[in-house]
Design an enzyme around this catalytic site. Structure first.
Site, PDB file in Angstrom:
ATOM      1  N   GLN A   9       0.799  -1.354  -0.155  1.00 19.84           N
ATOM      2  CA  GLN A   9      -0.151   0.356  -0.033  1.00 19.84           C
ATOM      3  C   GLN A   9       0.652   1.561  -0.134  1.00 19.84           C
ATOM      4  O   GLN A   9       1.321   1.402   0.971  1.00 19.84           O
ATOM      5  CB  GLN A   9      -0.751   0.360   1.181  1.00 19.84           C
ATOM      6  N   PHE A  10       0.739   1.450  -1.722  1.00 23.11           N
ATOM      7  CA  PHE A  10       2.161   3.309  -1.247  1.00 23.11           C
ATOM      8  C   PHE A  10       1.278   4.286  -0.591  1.00 23.11           C
ATOM      9  O   PHE A  10       2.184   5.002  -0.575  1.00 23.11           O
ATOM     10  CB  PHE A  10       2.748   3.168  -2.709  1.00 23.11           C
ATOM     11  N   THR A  11       0.011   4.092  -0.328  1.00 25.77           N
ATOM     12  CA  THR A  11      -0.540   5.202   0.110  1.00 25.77           C
ATOM     13  C   THR A  11       0.109   5.743   1.523  1.00 25.77           C
ATOM     14  O   THR A  11      -0.575   6.466   1.985  1.00 25.77           O
ATOM     15  CB  THR A  11      -2.300   5.142   0.237  1.00 25.77           C
TER      16      THR A  11
END
Length: 150
Positions: free
Chosen positions: A83-85
């Site tokens: 999850q890059f967010t």
């Protein structure tokens, strides 16, 4: 590397309507949902450190004299989702910046290292699909949510 860990009674991830990863948690049992974010200066050592922390984090319900237990203690399953967010920068304005998130070519092998390290410890690990639009369903047990920065 950043991880958001949730103690769950169930969790699964689907891509295009098909389940690609799910926890097999027995009734009354618990597992972990681990959302993993990678930044530019992360490396294999930080990925291994995150995996070790996830495996040994004492946030599950134990039994007997041990009120708190880890996934290692209970052989609890773990669902790992990239999850890059998690590295969103919201300091200015209303539109997050993703500059702190590592690009896929760097992040994917490090998320794979987290998974491989956990499996090397003996963990049962399910995963999502890196870079895909995923739907994650989970039932947070407690609720218990921990943020790890390594």
């Amino acid at each position: 590397m950043r991880a958001v860990i949730q103690r769950v009674s169930s969790a699964e991830v689907t891509v295009d309507g098909a389940t690609v990863g799910a926890l097999d948690v027995p009734p009354g049992g618990q597992g972990l949902l681990a959302l993993i974010g990678v930044t530019h200066d992360d490396d294999a050592a930080s990925a291994a450190a995150v995996a070790d922390k996830i495996w040994k984090l004492r946030i599950l319900d134990g039994s007997g004299d041990r009120r708190e237990a880890s996934a290692a203690d209970l052989d609890a399953p773990i669902l790992v989702i990239s999850q890059f967010t998690l590295y969103a920068n919201t300091a200015k304005g209303r539109r997050p910046s993703w500059n702190a998130a590592a690009p896929g070519a760097i992040a994917e092998p490090l998320v794979d290292t987290v998974v491989a390290t956990l499996r090397g410890f003996g963990a049962t690990v399910a995963t999502g699909s890196f870079g895909a639009h995923m739907h994650v369903e989970s039932v947070n047990d407690g609720p218990v949510t921990i943020v790890l920065d390594v």
